[in-house]
Write an enzyme that holds these catalytic residues in place. Structure first.
Site, PDB file in Angstrom:
ATOM      1  N   SER A 127       0.832  -1.202   0.000  1.00  0.00           N
ATOM      2  CA  SER A 127       0.000   0.000   0.000  1.00  0.00           C
ATOM      3  C   SER A 127       0.862   1.245   0.000  1.00  0.00           C
ATOM      4  O   SER A 127       1.968   1.259   0.564  1.00  0.00           O
ATOM      5  CB  SER A 127      -0.902   0.002   1.243  1.00  0.00           C
ATOM      6  OG  SER A 127      -1.506   1.263   1.443  1.00  0.00           O
ATOM      7  N   TYR A 152      -2.394  -0.464  10.046  1.00  0.00           N
ATOM      8  CA  TYR A 152      -2.590  -0.967   8.681  1.00  0.00           C
ATOM      9  C   TYR A 152      -1.315  -0.779   7.866  1.00  0.00           C
ATOM     10  O   TYR A 152      -0.822  -1.715   7.217  1.00  0.00           O
ATOM     11  CB  TYR A 152      -3.759  -0.239   8.007  1.00  0.00           C
ATOM     12  CG  TYR A 152      -3.867  -0.553   6.532  1.00  0.00           C
ATOM     13  CD1 TYR A 152      -4.306  -1.806   6.114  1.00  0.00           C
ATOM     14  CD2 TYR A 152      -3.516   0.390   5.566  1.00  0.00           C
ATOM     15  CE1 TYR A 152      -4.389  -2.105   4.754  1.00  0.00           C
ATOM     16  CE2 TYR A 152      -3.600   0.091   4.219  1.00  0.00           C
ATOM     17  CZ  TYR A 152      -4.035  -1.158   3.820  1.00  0.00           C
ATOM     18  OH  TYR A 152      -4.109  -1.458   2.482  1.00  0.00           O
TER      19      TYR A 152
END
Length: 337
Positions: A127, A152
């Site tokens: 990501s 995350y």
């Protein structure tokens, strides 16, 4: 070619599976159909794949190592594309244990299955959030990513480190993909473009963080799929020019390992994006300007020089086109005026 895709009921995984099946490939799709967002939307995505003879759906959680090993043993995938994960930056502040199980334990199990069954290439989702507090723009894979701002982001950084260790120890070719704000048809309801559309059409205000002073490298889903399909055919090799005294984070001299940004390389101001969405919807938004949220970053911008050099392609769909396509899909799917 047999391709195993985890997260096949998810946004990117479903589009990728459909593309491969339309091209005649065999796809094994794994998903646990998590209730994090609308399960009916995930089921509708799966229905798009049901008519293909080459599709084998497997519904279980990646934390079930026995089921995962059995899937690898039965289907012997040539390529594994690991897209399953617990997404969402803000939700990681509320439910960190979910991220540990899905993003860390689940990925460790995928690596173990690859170790046992040796596919030709493991491609996995990282990501843009891994860039965290690093504000050098555009973000390059060659920059350090040592300061993630959420669990995350930390879980995705951990995935990259885990992949490198398995690439080094067991000669598993791994390619990590740092996705930048993917949007488009069949998208995720927890993402801003989807939430804004729902709110505007239903007369609810939208929350705009940092008083609108933000930008994102919005990347259209069809472009993402094109990049992934091309990258699948390029398993990395150890980089002979890699310098252990000044190590490049994007590659390795001791492992078949590589990281690539997947972005449009054209950051768009958030307020411009909202204006384009209003134009496509033919409605005005009621905007509630708020402060920056914990874990958010002000701007994202992908350097895709390395991606272009390898596959001769970078995402390039104008945001106006992508928004128009998403709005048309949304109106059709939800039967809105």
């Amino acid at each position: 070619m047999s391709v195993l895709i985890t997260g096949v009921a998810g946004f990117i995984g479903n589009h990728l599976a459909l593309r491969l099946l339309q091209e005649g490939e065999t796809v094994v799709g794994i998903d646990n159909v998590s209730p994090y967002y609308d399960v009916e939307l995930k089921r509708a995505r799966l229905k798009r794949l049901e008519g293909f003879d080459g599709f084998s759906p497997l519904l279980f959680d990646l934390c079930d190592m026995a089921a995962l090993d059995a899937a690898f043993a039965e289907h012997a995938p040539d390529i594994v594309v690991h897209l399953a994960a617990q997404p969402g930056v803000r939700y990681s502040l509320e439910a960190p244990e979910v991220y540990v199980q899905s993003n860390l334990v689940g990925f460790a199990n995928v690596l173990e299955a690859c170790r046992a069954h040796l596919p030709r290439h493991l491609v996995y989702a990282s990501s843009s959030s891994v860039y965290g507090a690093n504000r050098a723009l555009p973000s390059s894979e060659h920059q350090p990513v040592d300061h993630p701002l959420t669990l995350y982001a930390a879980s995705k950084k951990a995935n990259e480190a885990m992949a490198h260790s398995y690439s080094h120890l067991f000669n598993i070719a791994t390619t990590g993909l740092r996705f930048f704000t993917v949007y488009g048809e069949w998208g995720r309801p927890d993402m801003a473009f989807f939430k804004f559309t729902d709110a505007i059409l239903n007369g609810r205000p939208i929350d705009v963080y940092n008083h609108g002073a933000m930008s994102r490298d919005f990347t259209y889903i069809a472009d993402v799929v094109e990049a992934v399909v091309r990258l699948m055919e390029h398993p990395p090799q150890p980089d002979g020019a890699w310098n252990a005294e000044s190590p490049d984070p994007a590659s390795s001299g001791v492992a078949p390992y590589r990281i690539y940004n997947i972005g449009n390389s054209t950051p768009v101001a958030l307020m411009t994006y909202i204006d384009l969405l209003q134009d496509a919807l033919g409605r005005k938004a009621e905007i509630n300007f708020t402060e920056m949220q914990p874990g958010e970053v002000k701007d994202t911008w992908a350097d895709t020089t390395d991606l272009a050099a390898l596959i001769g392609y970078t995402p390039q769909t104008p945001v106006e086109t992508g928004i128009a396509n998403f709005v048309k899909w949304y109106r059709d799917y939800y039967a809105t005026d």
